[in-house]
Design an enzyme around this catalytic site. Structure first.
Site, mmCIF file in Angstrom:
data_model
loop_
_atom_site.group_PDB
_atom_site.id
_atom_site.type_symbol
_atom_site.label_atom_id
_atom_site.label_comp_id
_atom_site.label_asym_id
_atom_site.label_seq_id
_atom_site.Cartn_x
_atom_site.Cartn_y
_atom_site.Cartn_z
ATOM 1 N N MET A 1 -8.603 -4.051 42.757
ATOM 2 C CA MET A 1 -9.416 -5.213 42.448
ATOM 3 C C MET A 1 -9.382 -5.577 40.897
ATOM 4 O O MET A 1 -10.284 -6.554 40.434
ATOM 5 C CB MET A 1 -10.809 -5.086 42.907
ATOM 6 C CG MET A 1 -11.031 -4.846 44.523
ATOM 7 S SD MET A 1 -12.402 -5.322 45.094
ATOM 8 C CE MET A 1 -13.675 -4.053 44.291
ATOM 9 N N HIS B 1 -7.712 0.494 35.059
ATOM 10 C CA HIS B 1 -7.971 1.749 33.932
ATOM 11 C C HIS B 1 -7.164 2.706 34.584
ATOM 12 O O HIS B 1 -6.235 2.569 35.255
ATOM 13 C CB HIS B 1 -9.525 1.876 34.322
ATOM 14 C CG HIS B 1 -9.681 2.179 35.851
ATOM 15 N ND1 HIS B 1 -9.310 3.257 36.389
ATOM 16 C CD2 HIS B 1 -10.933 1.558 36.610
ATOM 17 C CE1 HIS B 1 -9.904 3.384 37.521
ATOM 18 N NE2 HIS B 1 -10.760 2.414 37.755
ATOM 19 N N GLY C 1 -7.452 5.335 35.923
ATOM 20 C CA GLY C 1 -7.403 5.611 37.575
ATOM 21 C C GLY C 1 -6.048 4.965 38.253
ATOM 22 O O GLY C 1 -5.388 5.513 38.840
ATOM 23 N N HIS C 2 -6.210 3.634 37.952
ATOM 24 C CA HIS C 2 -5.308 2.802 38.792
ATOM 25 C C HIS C 2 -3.988 3.119 38.277
ATOM 26 O O HIS C 2 -3.017 3.143 38.923
ATOM 27 C CB HIS C 2 -5.551 1.290 38.431
ATOM 28 C CG HIS C 2 -6.982 0.785 38.759
ATOM 29 N ND1 HIS C 2 -7.890 0.251 38.043
ATOM 30 C CD2 HIS C 2 -7.487 0.735 40.086
ATOM 31 C CE1 HIS C 2 -8.944 -0.079 38.398
ATOM 32 N NE2 HIS C 2 -8.686 -0.004 39.733
ATOM 33 N N GLN D 1 -8.344 9.260 45.704
ATOM 34 C CA GLN D 1 -9.312 9.926 46.440
ATOM 35 C C GLN D 1 -10.551 9.687 45.868
ATOM 36 O O GLN D 1 -11.700 9.927 46.531
ATOM 37 C CB GLN D 1 -8.901 11.357 46.010
ATOM 38 C CG GLN D 1 -9.902 12.583 46.700
ATOM 39 C CD GLN D 1 -9.993 13.641 46.365
ATOM 40 O OE1 GLN D 1 -8.625 14.389 46.004
ATOM 41 N NE2 GLN D 1 -11.026 14.550 46.037
ATOM 42 N N LYS D 2 -10.892 9.032 44.977
ATOM 43 C CA LYS D 2 -12.164 8.378 44.276
ATOM 44 C C LYS D 2 -12.894 7.863 45.412
ATOM 45 O O LYS D 2 -13.914 8.021 45.427
ATOM 46 C CB LYS D 2 -11.737 7.656 43.212
ATOM 47 C CG LYS D 2 -12.962 6.543 42.694
ATOM 48 C CD LYS D 2 -14.018 7.458 41.727
ATOM 49 C CE LYS D 2 -15.162 6.606 41.070
ATOM 50 N NZ LYS D 2 -15.533 5.392 41.922
ATOM 51 N N ASP D 3 -12.230 7.015 46.186
ATOM 52 C CA ASP D 3 -13.060 6.486 47.305
ATOM 53 C C ASP D 3 -12.438 7.134 48.638
ATOM 54 O O ASP D 3 -11.535 6.596 49.535
ATOM 55 C CB ASP D 3 -12.540 5.082 47.342
ATOM 56 C CG ASP D 3 -13.007 4.249 46.080
ATOM 57 O OD1 ASP D 3 -14.210 3.781 46.005
ATOM 58 O OD2 ASP D 3 -12.120 3.923 45.082
ATOM 59 N N VAL E 1 -9.156 10.307 38.552
ATOM 60 C CA VAL E 1 -9.024 10.451 37.231
ATOM 61 C C VAL E 1 -10.409 10.415 36.613
ATOM 62 O O VAL E 1 -11.009 9.467 36.777
ATOM 63 C CB VAL E 1 -7.910 9.339 36.511
ATOM 64 C CG1 VAL E 1 -7.929 9.220 35.166
ATOM 65 C CG2 VAL E 1 -6.475 9.378 36.993
ATOM 66 N N SER F 1 -14.138 4.174 36.495
ATOM 67 C CA SER F 1 -14.582 3.404 37.463
ATOM 68 C C SER F 1 -14.708 1.916 36.717
ATOM 69 O O SER F 1 -15.107 1.943 35.404
ATOM 70 C CB SER F 1 -15.932 3.544 38.143
ATOM 71 O OG SER F 1 -16.361 2.339 38.700
#
Ligand code: AMP
Length: 284
Positions: free
Chosen positions: A32, A36, A38-39, A150-152, A178, A187
């Site tokens: 979205m 960051h 994580g992406h 895996q965060k979500d 991450v 996030s």
């Protein structure tokens, strides 16, 4: 090859089709935006496992509830493009809401019971929106692999189920969570938090590490582990527990006595920001 930005679903589909005909492996990373680390970690995985990487940037209105933050969700398209290009993305698919949900749009994907627990109890309709937009993204970008964090964790499990149930011809790949140097899962919604809030958020991963330690020490009763986690989180003023849950990975059945692969997930609210985190452990 320079980065391409494509807005039109039919143009995206035509490009994906021509890549497939040339035998290229397509990797998709749906986001979205507000990109960051994580992406970017998910992009790294896609770059390693495919020949052509598509990242989508689409703030999907159907996965936000009426009182949620759709309109104020952080948007940073220009810097997102720079970060994604540097990480090796070939195409950014960036449709408008009208491109994805044209007038009279009426088809939705309901993955069933798994979507009614955990986040589904707090965000009714959320996974219907997620599954629907991902089904559309899969049809538009025709990927061989799609990488999710895996965060979500619940989202990942729901999408794996959808892909299996509806015979989507692609593989869902799980990317690791991450974290900042203090252990907070990165996030896009961190922009809503003050430095003090971020400091308090450390306790979330702290509680998951505590659970991991208790399990390593032989404790298998989830109630017992949850009580220890609650005590730790309660010691931080202003950190409010929404839920702590123990579910079998990856069918998400709730578990009381831990065995096999279990996802321990929790949401803690700090200054009105819901912070979601989990670990998946093997309780042999
Ligand atoms: P979002 O833009 O928040 O919808 O997230 C897009 C993708 O990035 C999803 O697959 C998320 O699970 C993943 N993601 C978000 N935060 C992280 C993180 N801290 N580590 C790894 N992946 C993440």
């Amino acid at each position: 090859m320079p980065l391409q930005i494509i807005k039109s679903p039919s143009k995206m589909q035509a490009l994906a089709e021509s890549l497939r005909r040339k035998g290229k492996i397509i990797g998709l990373v749906p986001t979205m935006g507000a990109i960051h680390e994580g992406h970017l970690r998910l992009v790294d995985i896609a770059v390693r496992k495919s020949d052509f990487v598509i990242a989508s940037i689409f703030v999907n209105p159907t996965q936000f509830g009426p009182r949620e933050d759709f309109s104020k969700y952080p948007r940073a398209f220009k810097s997102d493009c720079q970060k994604l290009e540097k990480a090796g993305v070939n195409v950014i698919f960036h449709p408008s809401v009208g491109d994805i949900y044209p007038e009279n749009y009426s088809t939705f994907v309901d993955v069933g019971e798994m979507t009614t627990i955990l986040e589904g109890t707090r965000r009714p309709g959320h996974f219907r929106g997620v599954a629907t937009v991902c089904a559309k993204l899969f049809n538009i970008t025709k990927p061989h692999i799609a990488v999710f964090g895996q965060k979500d964790g619940q989202q990942l499990a729901v999408l794996k189920r959808m892909v299996r149930d509806l015979n989507f011809d692609l593989k869902i790949i799980k990317g690791p969570i991450v974290r900042t140097s203090t252990g907070v899962a990165v996030s896009s919604r961190h922009s809503y938090l003050s430095a003090e809030g971020l400091e308090k958020a450390k306790v979330i991963y702290g509680s998951l590490k505590l659970a991991e330690k208790l399990i390593r020490n032989g404790i298998r009763n989830s109630r017992n582990i949850e009580a220890h986690m609650r005590n730790l989180i309660k010691s931080v003023p202003g950190a409010k527990i929404d839920y702590i849950s123990f579910n079998r990975w990856d069918d998400l059945q709730p578990v009381r006595k831990l065995s096999g692969r279990v996802m321990i997930s929790l949401v803690v609210i700090i200054k009105n920001v819901r912070l979601l985190d989990n670990i998946i452990i093997n309780a042999k």
